[in-house]
Structures are given as structure tokens and as C-alpha cells.
Design an enzyme around this catalytic site. Structure first.
Site, PDB file in Angstrom:
ATOM      1  CG  ASP A  44      -2.002   8.823 -10.041  1.00  8.52           C
ATOM      2  OD1 ASP A  44      -1.942   7.619  -9.763  1.00  8.52           O
ATOM      3  OD2 ASP A  44      -2.962   9.670 -10.118  1.00  8.52           O
ATOM      4  NE  ARG A  55      -1.379   8.724  -6.396  1.00  6.55           N
ATOM      5  CZ  ARG A  55      -1.412   9.960  -6.662  1.00  6.55           C
ATOM      6  NH1 ARG A  55      -0.606  10.721  -7.275  1.00  6.55           N
ATOM      7  NH2 ARG A  55      -2.711  10.362  -6.632  1.00  6.55           N
ATOM      8  CG  ASP A  60      -6.123  12.327  -8.265  1.00  4.60           C
ATOM      9  OD1 ASP A  60      -5.759  11.112  -8.369  1.00  4.60           O
ATOM     10  OD2 ASP A  60      -7.231  12.729  -7.902  1.00  4.60           O
ATOM     11  CB  THR A  61      -4.147  10.395 -13.813  1.00  9.15           C
ATOM     12  OG1 THR A  61      -3.971   9.067 -13.136  1.00  9.15           O
ATOM     13  CG2 THR A  61      -3.029  11.106 -14.049  1.00  9.15           C
ATOM     14  CD  GLU A  63      -8.126   6.183  -9.218  1.00 10.58           C
ATOM     15  OE1 GLU A  63      -7.612   5.107  -9.209  1.00 10.58           O
ATOM     16  OE2 GLU A  63      -7.515   7.286  -8.872  1.00 10.58           O
ATOM     17  NE  ARG A 103       0.103   4.885  -3.763  1.00 10.07           N
ATOM     18  CZ  ARG A 103      -1.224   5.332  -4.086  1.00 10.07           C
ATOM     19  NH1 ARG A 103      -1.580   4.691  -5.296  1.00 10.07           N
ATOM     20  NH2 ARG A 103      -1.958   6.080  -3.373  1.00 10.07           N
TER      21      ARG A 103
END
Length: 166
Positions: A44, A55, A60-61, A63, A103
Site C-alpha cells: 500500500d 500511501r 491496509d495490506t 506488512e 506520506r
């Protein structure tokens, strides 16, 4: 005579406004409207050749950075990489420009396809809403996540515990 002259002035001014809008269309108040992706950080986040870190909004992917290797994180990163790395992308901003890490927050598109939506739809990402960023499209992304979850797509059919699910 006076009305013809007034119309000429109006048309000239309109032309100047249109030229300015076209010339200025690639930038927004938040940042660039487009750029070439130099590298993908994870599922992401990406870095443009100009150095800006971006971002993806509303996703939300799992980690894959900082020593973390969560279930389906590599697949999310690789899917993102296959879509954007080395490619020219378009950026559209939401209700907030940056996150707490500085970001840029954006919807990222390549070849007319929005990557944020593809990540949620394919089961590569959970919805992450941090007010106010993404407020206008939150329900849309929640529906994409729900559909992926119900169909067992991506991490929803692979991981025994989905790391980003709350």
C-alpha cells in the site's frame, strides 16, 4: 460595435482561463497529479521518481517491512509492484493530503484502473479509514472488502488470521 468588442474580450479571457487550467491540471494542492513509480515499498505504499512517498487511501495490506512478514503481505506487495512499478500513475487526493508520517495520501491509478480498489476487491487489503481521509468513498471500499471476504478471495481464503482485520 460595443457588444462585439465585449464578446471578443470575454472569449480571449475564457481562452486564457482554459489554457491555465490545462497547464495547471497536473498538480493539486496536495502534490503531483501524476508521476513515475521508482519503487514499491509494500502493498500500500510506493515512491515516485520525484522522491514523494505515496500511501494508498482507504486500504491496509499485510506488512512486509521492518522485519514483519505477515500472511499475504508478499502477495499484496507483488501484486502492487506488478501494476505500478516503473509505470506512470495518476494520483487523486481525498480529504487529507498527508498522513502522520508525511506520506501523500492518494487514490493511485494506472491505465485507467484504480489500484486502491483492485487491492480491496482482490482480497489483498483491508479497509483502513483514518478520519477524514477517504470519508467520501469509505462505504464503497467497505463493500469491496466485504465482497472479497465473502468470496474468500486473496488473504480471506488463505490466512487463518487476517493480519489487518480489526
Amino acid at each position: 460595435m460595443r457588444s462585439v468588442s465585449g464578446w471578443r474580450v470575454f472569449l480571449v479571457m475564457l481562452g486564457l482561463v482554459l489554457i491555465c487550467l490545462c497547464a495547471c491540471g497536473s498538480e493539486s494542492a496536495c502534490g503531483p497529479g501524476a508521476g513515475v513509480v521508482s519503487r514499491v515499498v509494500d502493498g500500500d505504499t510506493l515512491v515516485l521518481q520525484s522522491g514523494e512517498r505515496v500511501r494508498y487511501l482507504l486500504v491496509d495490506t499485510p506488512e512486509t517491512t521492518n522485519g514483519k512478514h505477515e500472511c499475504f503481505g508478499s502477495e499484496a506487495r507483488d501484486f502492487n509492484r506488478s501494476l505500478v512499478e516503473g509505470r506512470n500513475v495518476r494520483l487523486e487526493y481525498g480529504e487529507a493530503c498527508t498522513d502522520r508520517y508525511g506520506r501523500l495520501l492518494a487514490y493511485v491509478s494506472v491505465d485507467g484502473r484504480e489500484v486502491n480498489s483492485l487491492l480491496a476487491e482482490g482480497g489483498y487489503a483491508c479497509v483502513l479509514y483514518v478520519s477524514p481521509a477517504g470519508r467520501s468513498r469509505r462505504a464503497e471500499f467497505e463493500a469491496l472488502e466485504s465482497s472479497a471476504r465473502q468470496a474468500g478471495r486473496g488473504m480471506w481464503g488463505t490466512c487463518s488470521a487476517v493480519p489487518c482485520a480489526r
